[in-house]
Design an enzyme around this catalytic site. Structure first.
Site, PDB file in Angstrom:
ATOM      1  N   SER A  16      49.098  32.622  44.296  1.00 17.71           N
ATOM      2  CA  SER A  16      48.892  33.610  45.345  1.00 17.71           C
ATOM      3  C   SER A  16      47.598  33.263  46.093  1.00 17.71           C
ATOM      4  O   SER A  16      47.396  32.116  46.479  1.00 17.71           O
ATOM      5  CB  SER A  16      48.860  35.022  44.736  1.00 17.71           C
ATOM      6  N   ASP A  62      60.466  34.952  47.153  1.00 20.93           N
ATOM      7  CA  ASP A  62      59.096  35.415  47.369  1.00 20.93           C
ATOM      8  C   ASP A  62      58.776  35.566  48.857  1.00 20.93           C
ATOM      9  O   ASP A  62      58.827  34.591  49.604  1.00 20.93           O
ATOM     10  CB  ASP A  62      58.129  34.422  46.729  1.00 20.93           C
ATOM     11  N   HIS A  73      57.654  35.299  43.064  1.00 21.06           N
ATOM     12  CA  HIS A  73      56.249  35.004  43.272  1.00 21.06           C
ATOM     13  C   HIS A  73      55.595  34.445  42.013  1.00 21.06           C
ATOM     14  O   HIS A  73      55.585  35.089  40.953  1.00 21.06           O
ATOM     15  CB  HIS A  73      55.544  36.298  43.688  1.00 21.06           C
TER      16      HIS A  73
END
Length: 484
Positions: free
Chosen positions: A174, A417, A445
């Site tokens: 991320s 995602d 994700h």
């Protein structure tokens, strides 16, 4: 979006009475808690340390420092020349499991690597007591964080007597995935290769594509979605808006609000938090955090004779919210460390990432506008909304956006995602060069960062093999270069 004193949902107060924040953030915290419970090694293998860091790396006149926390796991390290695997912390605290569990740990065991994890400045324990005051937040930025990594590299090299023979590889997911890529891009002499999982390297003020991708995922039959599911979600949000317009008291009772949402700001807050439930489910899907897309769609398409037809979609969303509350409160590891204020500051000053719903394709409430999302920048930090486009543009100029000129950076993304929209998903490698991307169809994700499970999709298992193939290639190339 954060809560002002007059804008609070009891749902969030139950989750964390000391830290206001959106449900999506709470879901991410739940991810970390589940991982900690699954760590395979005993904690005695982990050593915690702190390194003195300048508050401002770019101002030699500022002599102020703070303590930055890190973890070390030497269990697998083949001294003295074994590689170093650096796990980069993002917008939250680091934990022992960051050097105990995950795909990077499995690879460290295989290749005899020293495992490190460094906490991001101003998150977790790596912050001075008064660090969250607005006047002190100016030292919170991705640029300062990268400089922290460079100082940490020097510190660890001295402590463990490392040399050029120790090959450093960075890992992150991320925002931390973006940091991993940027660290390699800005300090290529320090880190030989980088894995950037689900990394939003392109700053974007109005991230409406997030909601649009959520809608597409809700229709994806391969992960349990359907057109009927997306239609059910849309219908539910329309129904909530309709009921709120005529009977706000009922909405307050059904969704557990601590006050009747009569004010437009309260109504927007409620709609955003309800959207976060769906967003979080899609973003993490089958990672065991809450429910999966398949389970969510089961709730949103279930037909019941207990309610009138026109209220059925509304009551499905009520049920979904109740289920989410139950699941999020079921955790044995809890951290009260605050993250929402810091991350909101970074979105205002560097990244944007505002998940709006003004596009007609958005499956949620059109009440969530860019204006509503960015008003907190002025309210909390005195940052003008008009300055935000320029700040975001500078970030992309500084790092290269989704067209970075990076070498030996592997960008890994999942097809489900929504953050893939801001990452690098297509190879731009020259002919004969190593591929720069791994795309995992029907995966969520940062799923590749988890330890492998028997139930993992075939595409995810294959992706981990591809990631390790790149890491092995880097280690071999580094060894050859150092042998010359």
């Amino acid at each position: 979006m954060l809560f002002t004193p007059a804008r609070c949902l009891i749902l969030l107060l139950l989750l964390n009475s000391t830290d206001a924040g959106r449900i999506l953030g709470k879901i991410k915290e739940r991810v970390r808690n589940l991982l900690l419970q699954k760590a395979k090694q005993p904690l005695q293998h982990v050593k915690e340390g702190k390194v003195h860091q300048p508050l401002d790396h770019f101002n030699r006149l500022d002599v102020n420092t703070f303590h930055q926390r890190f973890f070390v796991n030497e269990e697998y390290w083949q001294r003295p020349d074994g590689p170093v695997f650096l796990y980069i912390g993002g917008e939250g605290p680091i934990f022992e499991f960051d050097v105990l569990a995950g795909h990077h740990v499995d690879m460290a065991e295989e290749h005899g690597a020293l495992l490190l994890a460094l906490e991001h400045r101003f998150y977790g324990d790596s912050i001075n007591p008064d660090g969250l005051k607005t006047e002190n937040l100016s030292d919170l930025s991705s640029q300062q964080a990268l400089a922290d990594l460079a100082v940490f590299h020097q510190y660890i090299s001295q402590i463990f007597n490392l040399s050029h023979r120790n090959t450093w590889i960075s890992f992150g997911g991320s925002y931390a995935g973006a940091l991993s890529a940027w660290f390699r891009g800005k300090f290529p002499h320090l880190v030989y290769g980088a894995v950037a999982s689900s990394a939003p390297v392109k700053a974007t003020l109005d991230f409406s594509a997030y909601s649009n991708t959520v809608g597409l995922s809700l229709m994806n039959e391969a992960v349990g979605g359907s057109e009927k599911c997306l239609a059910g979600v849309r219908e539910a949000f329309v129904a909530v808006e309709a009921v709120m317009g005529g009977n706000a008291s009922r909405v307050a009772m059904d969704f557990g609000c601590c006050q009747i949402p009569k004010d437009i700001d309260d109504q927007i807050e409620l709609m955003q938090n309800l959207a976060d439930i769906v967003m979080g489910t899609v973003q993490y899907n089958e990672e065991g955090v809450l429910m999966s897309i398949s389970e969510l769609c089961g709730v949103m398409t279930y037909k019941s004779e207990a309610y009138e037809d026109e209220m059925e979609a509304y009551n499905r969303l009520v049920k979904l919210a109740q289920k989410t509350l139950k699941d999020l409160m079921d955790t044995t590891v809890h951290s009260g460390r605050r993250t929402a204020r810091q991350w909101t500051y970074q979105t205002c000053t560097e990244f944007g990432f505002y998940q709006t719903c003004e596009d007609a394709t958005c499956p949620f409430s059109g009440m969530v506008t860019l204006r509503a999302e960015t008003e907190l920048c002025l309210m909390l930090f005195g940052i003008s909304q008009h300055s935000l486009p320029g700040r975001v543009a500078f970030t992309n100029t500084y790092y290269g956006g989704d067209k970075p000129r990076t070498h030996r950076v592997l960008y890994v993304n999942g097809g489900v995602d929504p953050w893939k929209e801001l990452s690098v998903v297509q190879d731009r490698a020259e002919e004969g060069e190593e591929a720069q991307t791994v795309f995992i169809k029907d995966t969520a994700h940062c799923a590749d960062m988890m330890r492998g499970r028997v139930t993992d999709r075939r595409s995810l298992k294959k992706a981990r093999q591809e990631i390790e193939k790149h890491v092995v290639s880097w280690l071999k190339m580094a060894a050859l270069e150092k042998a010359v």
